[in-house]
Enzyme design. Structure first.
Site, mmCIF file in Angstrom:
data_model
loop_
_atom_site.group_PDB
_atom_site.id
_atom_site.type_symbol
_atom_site.label_atom_id
_atom_site.label_comp_id
_atom_site.label_asym_id
_atom_site.label_seq_id
_atom_site.Cartn_x
_atom_site.Cartn_y
_atom_site.Cartn_z
ATOM 1 N N ASP A 112 0.949 5.838 3.769
ATOM 2 C CA ASP A 112 1.845 4.839 3.493
ATOM 3 C C ASP A 112 2.005 4.576 2.059
ATOM 4 O O ASP A 112 1.071 4.630 1.007
ATOM 5 C CB ASP A 112 1.856 3.697 4.250
ATOM 6 C CG ASP A 112 0.479 2.961 4.088
ATOM 7 O OD1 ASP A 112 -0.786 3.455 3.736
ATOM 8 O OD2 ASP A 112 0.246 1.508 4.192
ATOM 9 N N GLU A 160 -2.655 1.384 4.702
ATOM 10 C CA GLU A 160 -3.565 0.935 3.892
ATOM 11 C C GLU A 160 -2.983 -0.251 2.940
ATOM 12 O O GLU A 160 -3.564 -1.014 2.452
ATOM 13 C CB GLU A 160 -4.298 2.027 2.987
ATOM 14 C CG GLU A 160 -5.438 1.422 2.224
ATOM 15 C CD GLU A 160 -4.888 1.147 0.874
ATOM 16 O OE1 GLU A 160 -5.913 0.682 -0.033
ATOM 17 O OE2 GLU A 160 -3.872 1.288 0.460
#
Length: 427
Positions: A87, A159
């Protein structure tokens, strides 16, 4: 320690600079904001399969796969994981206007090779690191060199620092360890781990924790027109004005907190940080009323010895002492950790770095080390972990770039670390 020069050469020969650069661009060209990692996860899984690695899919949530590749060992050796998130720091959409004043056209954020760099949203944080460990995995698999222990390459979701709160409750806000916690809760343990997040190829194994709190104060939701300030003092009836006092108190406490809790880690100091990162109050469509509710959202980065309850208690003491009316909710609490029993992995990284680049590895500077990464999840669960990875820079509000040579350095380092650690016998 001595490296098998023949094996090392065979593996390094499989790491192609142009292929690595294009892989970084391909990953970056796939939009993957937090919560929307399906397409990039499936790309990585297909890539692992096509290059001979065992491919393992973990569905953390619907359409949020951890993409894992495994180079199987012959048995009896230590296992080693490489970890990186898929991400990105920004969504690449107009939603980013909550964070930045101006946004580039979306086309400018696409992954591309420009000279000796790869550019695009997410290449620095941290698709350059993911591409590097993917290439290291391919090199190990294709080289013909057999390892005793397994090597795990985990491209994980979630994350980036995003937290469900209030109306923001979907998977798009579940970050900061979501993918790695699922990874380890569902069997992908190893003896040691390397978090490949950006560190300018410096090393660290101590990271800060995170506490996030919502502080709310209240006013009197009545029409403001026709009132006299003597009868309606703003510090009592206007929640936004009341909040300015709370902000001042939190800022004063934050400055003291940042001095009080500096942590001396093996690689240098970690610096705490207090940041008021969000505010909500009143009704923009009805500003003729005194706002009856105002909230702020505070992010606290604290070193390993500080507990969330300590932070909650200190804030309560400061606000209670002043007599201000408030409610406080802690809505995130992640502990910081100093890696334990990391010495074999640290020495491996140091030796591989010296072998490859002819110089000593450096500790990550305090301003960069004082953050939360998935390194903490491994160390929390007793898997000795370090962070070392390639890092680029931001070239506009959201766009990033990274040197291809930096990605090459990372890929070579990861491959040699695996050659060393995974040929060591388990104790």
């Amino acid at each position: 320690m001595a490296f098998d020069s023949d094996a090392a050469q065979k593996v390094r020969a499989q790491i192609d600079r142009d292929e690595l650069a294009q892989l970084g661009a391909d990953l970056t060209n796939i939009p993957s904001p937090t919560g929307q990692e399906k397409q990039i996860g499936e790309f990585i899984l297909d890539w692992f399969r096509s290059n001979g690695l065992k491919s393992v899919r973990q569905d953390v949530e619907v359409d949020r796969p951890n993409a894992i590749g495994v180079v199987k060992g012959s048995g009896g050796g230590l296992s080693l994981s490489f970890n990186g998130h898929t991400d990105t720091s920004f969504t690449g959409t107009s939603a980013d206007l909550r964070m930045v004043a101006n946004i580039e056209p979306q086309a400018e954020l696409a992954g591309r090779v420009v000279g000796n760099k790869v550019q695009g949203l997410g290449i620095s944080n941290m698709k350059g690191g993911v591409a590097a460990f993917m290439m290291a995995g391919k090199a190990l698999q294709r080289s013909g060199v057999r390892l005793k222990g397994d090597v795990i390459f985990a491209a994980v979701v979630g994350e980036i620092s995003r937290t469900p709160i209030g109306e923001w409750q979907s998977q798009d806000y579940r970050g900061e360890g979501a993918g790695t916690r699922h990874l380890l809760a569902h069997g992908m343990h190893s003896d040691y781990a390397v978090c490949c997040d950006g560190s300018d190829m410096n090393i660290v194994w101590t990271q800060t924790g995170v506490v996030q709190v919502k502080i709310t104060t209240f006013g009197k939701a009545e029409a403001a027109w026709g009132t006299e300030r003597a009868a309606y003092p703003m510090e009592k009836v206007n929640a936004i004005v009341k909040m300015t006092r709370i902000i001042g108190l939190i800022e004063q406490w934050g400055a003291e907190f940042e001095e009080k809790y500096i942590y001396q880690s093996p690689t240098g100091p970690l610096f705490p940080k207090v940041n008021i990162g969000g505010i909500e109050g009143g009704a923009p469509y009805r500003p003729n009323y005194f706002p009856g509710v105002c909230s702020i959202y505070v992010d606290i980065r604290m070193p390993p010895q500080v507990r969330p309850v300590t932070i909650k208690h200190e804030i309560e003491q400061v606000l209670d002492r002043d007599g201000v009316e408030y409610e406080m909710d802690v809505y995130k609490s992640l502990l910081g950790h100093e890696g334990r029993n990391v010495e074999p992995l640290v020495h491996c990284a140091e030796a591989a770095y010296q072998h490859l680049f002819g110089e000593k590895i450096k500790p990550e500077p305090p301003d960069r080390a004082s953050i939360w990464t998935d390194t903490n999840v491994y160390n929390e669960l007793g898997i000795p972990a370090i962070k070392i990875g390639p890092r680029g820079r931001r070239i506009s509000a959201r766009n990033e770039e990274i040197d291809i040579d930096e990605m090459m350095r990372a890929a070579k380092l990861y491959a040699l670390m695996a050659l060393d650690m995974c040929n060591r016998p388990r104790g």
